[in-house]
Design a protein around this motif. Sequence first.
Motif, PDB file in Angstrom:
ATOM      1  N   THR A  55       0.764  -1.287   0.105  1.00 18.20           N
ATOM      2  CA  THR A  55       0.130   0.247  -0.298  1.00 18.20           C
ATOM      3  C   THR A  55       0.850   1.250   0.151  1.00 18.20           C
ATOM      4  O   THR A  55       0.500   1.925  -0.302  1.00 18.20           O
ATOM      5  N   ASN A  56       1.601   1.118   0.328  1.00 21.38           N
ATOM      6  CA  ASN A  56       3.155   2.359   0.885  1.00 21.38           C
ATOM      7  C   ASN A  56       4.045   1.624   0.946  1.00 21.38           C
ATOM      8  O   ASN A  56       4.689   0.625   1.184  1.00 21.38           O
ATOM      9  N   GLY A  57       5.231   3.161   0.826  1.00 16.50           N
ATOM     10  CA  GLY A  57       6.522   2.234   0.782  1.00 16.50           C
ATOM     11  C   GLY A  57       6.841   1.297  -0.315  1.00 16.50           C
ATOM     12  O   GLY A  57       8.375   1.207  -0.424  1.00 16.50           O
ATOM     13  N   LYS A  58       6.432   1.383  -1.596  1.00 13.68           N
ATOM     14  CA  LYS A  58       6.894   1.015  -2.491  1.00 13.68           C
ATOM     15  C   LYS A  58       8.114   1.466  -3.233  1.00 13.68           C
ATOM     16  O   LYS A  58       8.793   1.019  -3.908  1.00 13.68           O
ATOM     17  N   THR A 165       5.914  -4.703   1.383  1.00 16.46           N
ATOM     18  CA  THR A 165       5.915  -3.273   2.307  1.00 16.46           C
ATOM     19  C   THR A 165       4.635  -3.083   3.899  1.00 16.46           C
ATOM     20  O   THR A 165       5.124  -2.692   4.109  1.00 16.46           O
ATOM     21  N   SER A 166       3.895  -3.075   3.337  1.00 16.65           N
ATOM     22  CA  SER A 166       2.573  -2.826   3.936  1.00 16.65           C
ATOM     23  C   SER A 166       1.023  -3.298   3.431  1.00 16.65           C
ATOM     24  O   SER A 166       0.859  -3.273   1.816  1.00 16.65           O
ATOM     25  N   VAL A 167       0.452  -3.401   4.261  1.00 19.32           N
ATOM     26  CA  VAL A 167      -1.177  -3.502   3.818  1.00 19.32           C
ATOM     27  C   VAL A 167      -1.983  -3.159   4.110  1.00 19.32           C
ATOM     28  O   VAL A 167      -1.898  -3.108   5.687  1.00 19.32           O
ATOM     29  N   ASP A 168      -2.991  -1.663   3.573  1.00 19.33           N
ATOM     30  CA  ASP A 168      -3.678  -0.993   3.782  1.00 19.33           C
ATOM     31  C   ASP A 168      -4.833  -0.434   3.639  1.00 19.33           C
ATOM     32  O   ASP A 168      -5.055  -1.128   2.606  1.00 19.33           O
ATOM     33  N   LEU A 169      -6.260  -0.192   3.899  1.00 21.83           N
ATOM     34  CA  LEU A 169      -6.573   0.171   2.864  1.00 21.83           C
ATOM     35  C   LEU A 169      -7.019   1.193   1.615  1.00 21.83           C
ATOM     36  O   LEU A 169      -6.601   2.612   2.849  1.00 21.83           O
ATOM     37  N   ASP A 170      -6.686   0.775   1.107  1.00 22.77           N
ATOM     38  CA  ASP A 170      -6.686   1.821  -0.168  1.00 22.77           C
ATOM     39  C   ASP A 170      -7.096   1.154  -1.432  1.00 22.77           C
ATOM     40  O   ASP A 170      -6.806  -0.092  -1.835  1.00 22.77           O
ATOM     41  N   ASP A 306       5.005  15.873  -0.452  1.00 23.05           N
ATOM     42  CA  ASP A 306       4.687  14.225   0.269  1.00 23.05           C
ATOM     43  C   ASP A 306       3.397  13.745  -0.690  1.00 23.05           C
ATOM     44  O   ASP A 306       2.417  14.912  -0.586  1.00 23.05           O
ATOM     45  N   VAL A 307       3.633  12.587  -1.261  1.00 24.64           N
ATOM     46  CA  VAL A 307       2.499  12.522  -2.311  1.00 24.64           C
ATOM     47  C   VAL A 307       1.692  11.393  -1.385  1.00 24.64           C
ATOM     48  O   VAL A 307       0.270  10.569  -2.201  1.00 24.64           O
ATOM     49  N   GLY A 308       1.692  10.936   0.064  1.00 30.78           N
ATOM     50  CA  GLY A 308       0.932  10.434   0.728  1.00 30.78           C
ATOM     51  C   GLY A 308       0.140  10.791   0.253  1.00 30.78           C
ATOM     52  O   GLY A 308      -1.090  11.898   0.561  1.00 30.78           O
ATOM     53  N   HIS A 309      -1.648   9.801   0.311  1.00 36.13           N
ATOM     54  CA  HIS A 309      -3.066   9.479  -0.361  1.00 36.13           C
ATOM     55  C   HIS A 309      -3.885   9.160   0.634  1.00 36.13           C
ATOM     56  O   HIS A 309      -5.017   8.902   0.015  1.00 36.13           O
ATOM     57  N   ALA A 313      -0.695   6.469   4.857  1.00 44.66           N
ATOM     58  CA  ALA A 313       0.290   7.760   4.389  1.00 44.66           C
ATOM     59  C   ALA A 313       0.923   8.595   6.004  1.00 44.66           C
ATOM     60  O   ALA A 313       0.541   9.209   5.472  1.00 44.66           O
ATOM     61  N   ILE A 314      -0.568   8.944   5.976  1.00 42.55           N
ATOM     62  CA  ILE A 314      -0.779  10.639   5.872  1.00 42.55           C
ATOM     63  C   ILE A 314      -0.718  10.309   7.289  1.00 42.55           C
ATOM     64  O   ILE A 314      -0.320  11.217   8.352  1.00 42.55           O
ATOM     65  N   SER A 315      -0.727   9.206   8.091  1.00 45.05           N
ATOM     66  CA  SER A 315      -0.424   9.015   9.659  1.00 45.05           C
ATOM     67  C   SER A 315       1.145   9.502   9.938  1.00 45.05           C
ATOM     68  O   SER A 315       1.867   9.584  10.763  1.00 45.05           O
ATOM     69  N   ALA A 316       1.986   8.418   9.041  1.00 41.71           N
ATOM     70  CA  ALA A 316       3.057   8.221   8.916  1.00 41.71           C
ATOM     71  C   ALA A 316       3.589  10.089   8.598  1.00 41.71           C
ATOM     72  O   ALA A 316       4.682  10.628   9.240  1.00 41.71           O
ATOM     73  N   LEU A 317       3.368  10.624   7.881  1.00 44.90           N
ATOM     74  CA  LEU A 317       3.647  12.197   7.447  1.00 44.90           C
ATOM     75  C   LEU A 317       2.998  12.537   8.642  1.00 44.90           C
ATOM     76  O   LEU A 317       4.137  13.818   9.249  1.00 44.90           O
TER      77      LEU A 317
END
Length: 470
Positions: A55-58, A165-170, A306-309, A313-317
């Motif tokens: 989901t994120n980190g790729k 890398t990660s698994v989340d809701l997207d 930051d391209v987080g969407h 990702a935005i929690s990390a941001l």
Amino acid sequence: MSLSAPAPGAALADWLAYLETLHPKAIDLGLDRIRAVAQRLALSLDCTKITVAGTNGKGSTCAMLESMLLAAGYKVGKYTSPHLLRFNERIRVNGEDASDEAIVAQFERIQSVLGQTTLTYFEMSTLAALLLFQASQLDVVVLEVGLGGRLDAVNLIDTDCAILTSVDLDHMQYLGDTREAIGLEKAHVFRAGKPAICADPVPPQSVIDHAAAIGADLWRVGVDFNYSGDRQQWAYGGRTQRRNALGYPALRGANQLLNASAALAALEALRDHLVVTQQDVRQGLLHVSLPGRMQILPGLPATILDVGHNPHAISALGQNLDSMGHYPHTYAVVGMLNDKDIEATLSRLAQRVDRWLCATLSGPRGTSAQELAAIVRRISGSRTPPDSFIAHSQEITRPTTAHKPGVRPAPRPAIAARDVQVSTFDSPEQAFAEARRLAGDNDRILVFGSFATVGPVLDVLRREGRDVLS
């Protein structure tokens, strides 16, 4: 309705416009079409292949792999998506973006065998990258999965090592609405008997079960590899290999040690095929570059791109912003696509932003500035503090002790609701110009929410002569 195929010698821009109309659907998951065309093209990659899903980190993981492998002297191809400024960023050979001419040549080759088959923009792009890699006689290719895994075009390739890398809701409309469902889709990049690196600290059970069912060699963070560190340096520990006294990656952000560890686990798993020394690792991490990921520009006011969407990702941001220290005011330029969980995403920053500058993103997936502003106004009065990370992730700042996966940080103390200002703009460029006009030298400007938001702002800065791509 599809445009006519570009004439011989047409520019890359003409081809990209054609690709947007070639297939009836912009996203049409499935491997049958692309596999049939790949067979007509006799596509075959005779090199080591690493596939990166999640989901994120790729993007960060791919960039670190590329940088370390180049430092080791290997001929490397890297395919990622989407791009920020130029399509060519998606396809890199030996550390350089592919030329217009090289990409067009592959598009022409694909078009010559399509027949009645139509491919999506992403499928055509993927085949062009793979053909270019095949022609370049590379030692290793790093391939970023576009969406999910099981039915993504990149999964056409039988990888030698897969990273999750990660698994989340997207992308829930395509992958399912639970982590278990999404994890299973992504786990299909694993291959029987091949290393499968899982960097999600608390992976869905579906990931573990699928790896066992197909006989993949599952490497789990906290079980098979890990890291520890202090303020000066960090160390990686794997099944049989330890790398000590490493400098922190040039990429900023709370999650980058986790991404770096996943990359190092992949290199450890492939050590019989790829020799990467300690010095190669140090040089690769020192020189890695990836614009738009917690990118802090030099100068005043502080400007973060930051391209987080998505919420993860935005929690990390948000955590990264907290680590920057105090700023009198934070101005947020935001634009998002309408297939994202906008309210959950923006709520992660609700107590960290003083003025929201909402920008309209064009196109069928774009969200209007007015829609964003309405959501911001709805969430900005909430007294519920944003999580510093959602439950299945964890704080990954420079640690002082060994990392403990699955441990949720203590909740942030409640922050009193504040009056915030919200304004709307027709484009990210306009919103960014207003943020620059308003912000003082001691303030900070945050640009986030989408590649389609950060890209135009990067282009503004590039045209001003700023060094924003290194």
